[in-house]
Motif scaffolding. Structure first.
Motif, PDB file in Angstrom:
ATOM      1  N   GLU A   4      -5.099 -19.350  49.267  1.00 53.06           N
ATOM      2  CA  GLU A   4      -5.369 -19.937  47.959  1.00 53.06           C
ATOM      3  C   GLU A   4      -4.057 -20.391  47.361  1.00 53.06           C
ATOM      4  N   GLN A   5      -4.027 -21.636  46.939  1.00 54.11           N
ATOM      5  CA  GLN A   5      -2.780 -22.205  46.429  1.00 54.11           C
ATOM      6  C   GLN A   5      -2.332 -21.501  45.163  1.00 54.11           C
ATOM      7  N   ILE A   6      -1.026 -21.267  45.071  1.00 57.85           N
ATOM      8  CA  ILE A   6      -0.436 -20.668  43.873  1.00 57.85           C
ATOM      9  C   ILE A   6       0.613 -21.613  43.308  1.00 57.85           C
ATOM     10  N   VAL A   7       0.912 -21.422  42.027  1.00 56.98           N
ATOM     11  CA  VAL A   7       1.863 -22.264  41.290  1.00 56.98           C
ATOM     12  C   VAL A   7       2.939 -21.366  40.689  1.00 56.98           C
ATOM     13  N   PHE A  23       1.072 -17.975  39.727  1.00 57.52           N
ATOM     14  CA  PHE A  23      -0.316 -17.680  39.392  1.00 57.52           C
ATOM     15  C   PHE A  23      -1.212 -18.584  40.231  1.00 57.52           C
ATOM     16  N   PRO A  24      -2.502 -18.270  40.362  1.00 63.02           N
ATOM     17  CA  PRO A  24      -3.400 -19.126  41.144  1.00 63.02           C
ATOM     18  C   PRO A  24      -3.486 -20.527  40.546  1.00 63.02           C
ATOM     19  N   ALA A  25      -3.443 -21.532  41.414  1.00 65.43           N
ATOM     20  CA  ALA A  25      -3.461 -22.918  40.940  1.00 65.43           C
ATOM     21  C   ALA A  25      -4.722 -23.232  40.147  1.00 65.43           C
ATOM     22  N   ILE A  26      -5.814 -22.548  40.442  1.00 64.95           N
ATOM     23  CA  ILE A  26      -7.062 -22.808  39.724  1.00 64.95           C
ATOM     24  C   ILE A  26      -6.935 -22.486  38.238  1.00 64.95           C
ATOM     25  N   ASP A  27      -5.967 -21.636  37.888  1.00 64.30           N
ATOM     26  CA  ASP A  27      -5.760 -21.250  36.490  1.00 64.30           C
ATOM     27  C   ASP A  27      -4.803 -22.171  35.744  1.00 64.30           C
ATOM     28  N   LEU A  28      -4.316 -23.221  36.401  1.00 62.58           N
ATOM     29  CA  LEU A  28      -3.285 -24.059  35.790  1.00 62.58           C
ATOM     30  C   LEU A  28      -3.684 -24.628  34.431  1.00 62.58           C
ATOM     31  N   PRO A  29      -4.893 -25.173  34.245  1.00 59.35           N
ATOM     32  CA  PRO A  29      -5.215 -25.723  32.920  1.00 59.35           C
ATOM     33  C   PRO A  29      -5.015 -24.717  31.791  1.00 59.35           C
ATOM     34  N   ALA A  30      -5.411 -23.478  32.023  1.00 58.58           N
ATOM     35  CA  ALA A  30      -5.237 -22.459  30.982  1.00 58.58           C
ATOM     36  C   ALA A  30      -3.774 -22.075  30.825  1.00 58.58           C
ATOM     37  N   ARG A  31      -3.058 -21.988  31.949  1.00 55.71           N
ATOM     38  CA  ARG A  31      -1.661 -21.576  31.889  1.00 55.71           C
ATOM     39  C   ARG A  31      -0.771 -22.617  31.212  1.00 55.71           C
ATOM     40  N   LEU A  32      -1.197 -23.876  31.233  1.00 54.63           N
ATOM     41  CA  LEU A  32      -0.439 -24.911  30.518  1.00 54.63           C
ATOM     42  C   LEU A  32      -0.435 -24.661  29.017  1.00 54.63           C
ATOM     43  N   HIS A  33      -1.385 -23.874  28.560  1.00 52.68           N
ATOM     44  CA  HIS A  33      -1.462 -23.550  27.128  1.00 52.68           C
ATOM     45  C   HIS A  33      -0.853 -22.187  26.817  1.00 52.68           C
ATOM     46  N   ARG A  34      -1.221 -21.171  27.607  1.00 53.64           N
ATOM     47  CA  ARG A  34      -0.776 -19.817  27.259  1.00 53.64           C
ATOM     48  C   ARG A  34       0.406 -19.331  28.092  1.00 53.64           C
ATOM     49  N   PHE A  63       6.595 -15.750  26.409  1.00 52.08           N
ATOM     50  CA  PHE A  63       5.685 -16.436  27.324  1.00 52.08           C
ATOM     51  C   PHE A  63       6.362 -17.668  27.899  1.00 52.08           C
ATOM     52  N   LEU A  64       6.320 -17.750  29.225  1.00 54.41           N
ATOM     53  CA  LEU A  64       6.895 -18.876  29.958  1.00 54.41           C
ATOM     54  C   LEU A  64       5.790 -19.900  30.181  1.00 54.41           C
ATOM     55  N   VAL A  65       5.894 -21.045  29.491  1.00 54.86           N
ATOM     56  CA  VAL A  65       4.812 -22.033  29.452  1.00 54.86           C
ATOM     57  C   VAL A  65       5.221 -23.269  30.242  1.00 54.86           C
ATOM     58  N   PRO A  66       4.462 -23.651  31.283  1.00 55.49           N
ATOM     59  CA  PRO A  66       4.824 -24.834  32.081  1.00 55.49           C
ATOM     60  C   PRO A  66       4.848 -26.107  31.250  1.00 55.49           C
ATOM     61  N   ASP A  67       5.834 -26.953  31.495  1.00 52.80           N
ATOM     62  CA  ASP A  67       5.876 -28.281  30.887  1.00 52.80           C
ATOM     63  C   ASP A  67       5.243 -29.257  31.873  1.00 52.80           C
ATOM     64  N   PRO A  68       4.105 -29.874  31.524  1.00 58.00           N
ATOM     65  CA  PRO A  68       3.423 -30.759  32.476  1.00 58.00           C
ATOM     66  C   PRO A  68       4.304 -31.884  33.009  1.00 58.00           C
ATOM     67  N   SER A  69       5.275 -32.333  32.222  1.00 53.40           N
ATOM     68  CA  SER A  69       6.121 -33.444  32.658  1.00 53.40           C
ATOM     69  C   SER A  69       7.073 -33.039  33.786  1.00 53.40           C
ATOM     70  N   SER A  70       7.222 -31.750  34.031  1.00 53.21           N
ATOM     71  CA  SER A  70       8.174 -31.273  35.039  1.00 53.21           C
ATOM     72  C   SER A  70       7.500 -30.936  36.371  1.00 53.21           C
ATOM     73  N   ARG A  71       6.237 -31.266  36.519  1.00 55.13           N
ATOM     74  CA  ARG A  71       5.473 -30.872  37.713  1.00 55.13           C
ATOM     75  C   ARG A  71       6.149 -31.327  39.004  1.00 55.13           C
ATOM     76  N   VAL A  72       6.261 -30.401  39.959  1.00 57.18           N
ATOM     77  CA  VAL A  72       6.788 -30.691  41.291  1.00 57.18           C
ATOM     78  C   VAL A  72       5.745 -30.260  42.314  1.00 57.18           C
ATOM     79  N   PHE A  73       5.334 -31.207  43.153  1.00 54.85           N
ATOM     80  CA  PHE A  73       4.434 -30.886  44.267  1.00 54.85           C
ATOM     81  C   PHE A  73       4.938 -31.634  45.490  1.00 54.85           C
ATOM     82  N   VAL A  74       5.456 -30.878  46.455  1.00 54.78           N
ATOM     83  CA  VAL A  74       6.008 -31.464  47.676  1.00 54.78           C
ATOM     84  C   VAL A  74       5.399 -30.729  48.862  1.00 54.78           C
ATOM     85  N   PRO A  75       4.522 -31.377  49.633  1.00 54.52           N
ATOM     86  CA  PRO A  75       3.959 -30.725  50.821  1.00 54.52           C
ATOM     87  C   PRO A  75       4.946 -30.710  51.976  1.00 54.52           C
TER      88      PRO A  75
END
Length: 420
Positions: A4-7, A23-34, A63-75
């Motif tokens: 399961e992908q994690i972020v 945290f699990p990638a599926i939780d990303l929308p919520a984690r972007l807020h909290r 609380f460490l809150v992700p900044d959406p503009s900083s997203r890094v995804f490199v396979p």
């Protein structure tokens, strides 16, 4: 085997390390807020891991809150993808935490804009050692030195581009196993984000190839040092360059001249932030192609601030090329704190209309301990950091000095090389 992908979300802390939680990638929308919870003392993990000094102890929660503009995804083929965000550290009520280095830079940039109307355009030129090259006599800048690193450079450039960082150059540097990577300049906070992202991507690529990179300032006392040089200029509200004026001293516009004078005035104290490790000062010694004075020079790689070269005759193109290189920095510094202090010192130069004293440049401190004293005695530093963060930073860095005080230089260099 199921996966399961994690972020991961992290921040460049007071030691310059990128630390955080996943945290699990599926939780990303919520984690972007909290975000994810962390102890305030996490910001005070030492360069080597253990907690040496902290003003918080076991108390508190931020609380460490992700900044959406900083997203890094490199396979990566045959390996988990690099999936991470740079985050802001916030309080429980959603306010930026005063001890968050990223917010210290944000405040400095906001002040630059409010007082001058200008935006900072910057990039970080980063030198490092790559272990995937066999030990070999130095081949400075030779094609063969580039050739021997194999796929690493091409994979690094490709991964940076996938991560949203535009590569500018990759080259074999002066020392054995030493290379340099530079990205195109970016505006404001993004410039420091890209410095962090580039370091992590370099480590990620090296790891997939079975090796590592080290950004330590000096691998051995008699070795070749690695710096992190900061190139910067200004844009106005219409994105026009405003640093260049061919008719003025050092080709600096009036605002640029006073900004540079402010940096030079405060530079001995700023070293505590831009060169904030014990071996940083082994690098800043005479005859090492690194600065030893708070000076400025046109096309001079021994100066603390170098006026970079221009080509062509078109004034508009020359203005867009024109930039100043700050050379008293290395990768033990948080890019956010380093850039924030340059901005704040430069703004002080503008306010006070400081002049460049080219005939009597101040010497740079010869140790981290000496630099910390100068920073503590700088009256403006409490405002630049925030009084609480300044006292905590001094406590934190003095604990680092104390932990190493009985060790030989070679052992100190080895320990930093292991963790940077």
């Amino acid at each position: 085997m199921q996966r399961e992908q994690i972020v991961f979300v992290g921040t460049s802390d007071l030691s310059g390390h990128f630390r955080g939680k996943s945290f699990p990638a599926i939780d990303l929308p919520a984690r972007l807020h909290r975000g994810v919870g962390m102890a305030p003392t996490n910001m005070f993990l030492s360069a080597f891991g253990p907690i040496q000094a902290t003003p918080f102890g076991t108390l508190g929660e931020v609380f460490l809150v992700p900044d959406p503009s900083s997203r890094v995804f490199v396979p990566f083929d045959g390996s988990a993808a690099e999936f991470f965000f740079v985050g802001d550290v916030k309080t429980a009520d959603g306010a930026f935490w005063d001890f968050c280095p990223r917010h210290v830079l944000r405040r400095a940039l906001d002040r630059l804009k409010s007082e001058t109307g200008l935006k900072l355009l910057a990039t970080f030129e980063q030198e490092f050692v790559y272990t995937g090259v066999a030990a070999h006599p130095p081949q400075p800048y030779e094609l063969d030195a580039y050739r021997r690193q194999g796929y690493f450079g091409e994979a690094l450039v490709a991964a940076m581009r996938q991560a949203g960082v535009i590569p500018d150059s990759f080259l074999s540097e002066f020392g054995p196993q030493q290379y340099e990577i530079t990205s195109a300049p970016s505006v404001g906070l993004r410039a420091a984000d890209e410095a962090v992202i580039t370091r992590e991507i370099a480590q990620a690529v090296a790891s997939r190839l079975g090796h590592r990179v080290s950004f330590t300032p000096l691998p051995t006392p008699d070795g070749v040092s690695s710096g992190t040089h900061i190139h910067w200029s200004f844009l106005d509200r219409d994105d026009r360059p405003v640093l260049y004026d061919d008719e003025r001293s050092f080709q600096l516009s009036q605002v640029g001249y006073h900004f540079v004078a402010g940096i030079l005035h405060h530079l001995p104290a700023l070293c505590a932030v831009t060169a904030p490790s014990v071996p940083s000062y082994y690098r800043l010694r005479p005859n090492g192609w690194a600065p030893v004075r708070a000076d400025v020079g046109a096309l001079d790689r021994g100066a603390a601030l170098r006026i970079c070269p221009l080509h062509g005759s078109d004034p508009q193109q020359r203005g867009r090329q024109f930039n100043v290189e700050f050379r008293v920095a290395d990768a033990t510094a948080s890019p956010y704190l380093a850039l924030a202090m340059l901005v704040q010192a430069g703004l002080d130069g503008i306010r006070e209309r400081r002049e460049i004293d080219a005939d009597h440049p101040k010497p740079l401190p010869d140790s981290l301990a000496a630099a910390l004293v100068l920073l503590e005695n700088t009256s403006q530093a409490a405002e630049w950091f925030g009084a609480g963060l300044l006292s905590a930073y001094l406590l934190f860095k003095r604990a680092e000095v104390k932990a190493l005080q009985d060790l030989e230089e070679s052992e100190i260099c080895r320990r930093y090389a292991e963790v940077y």
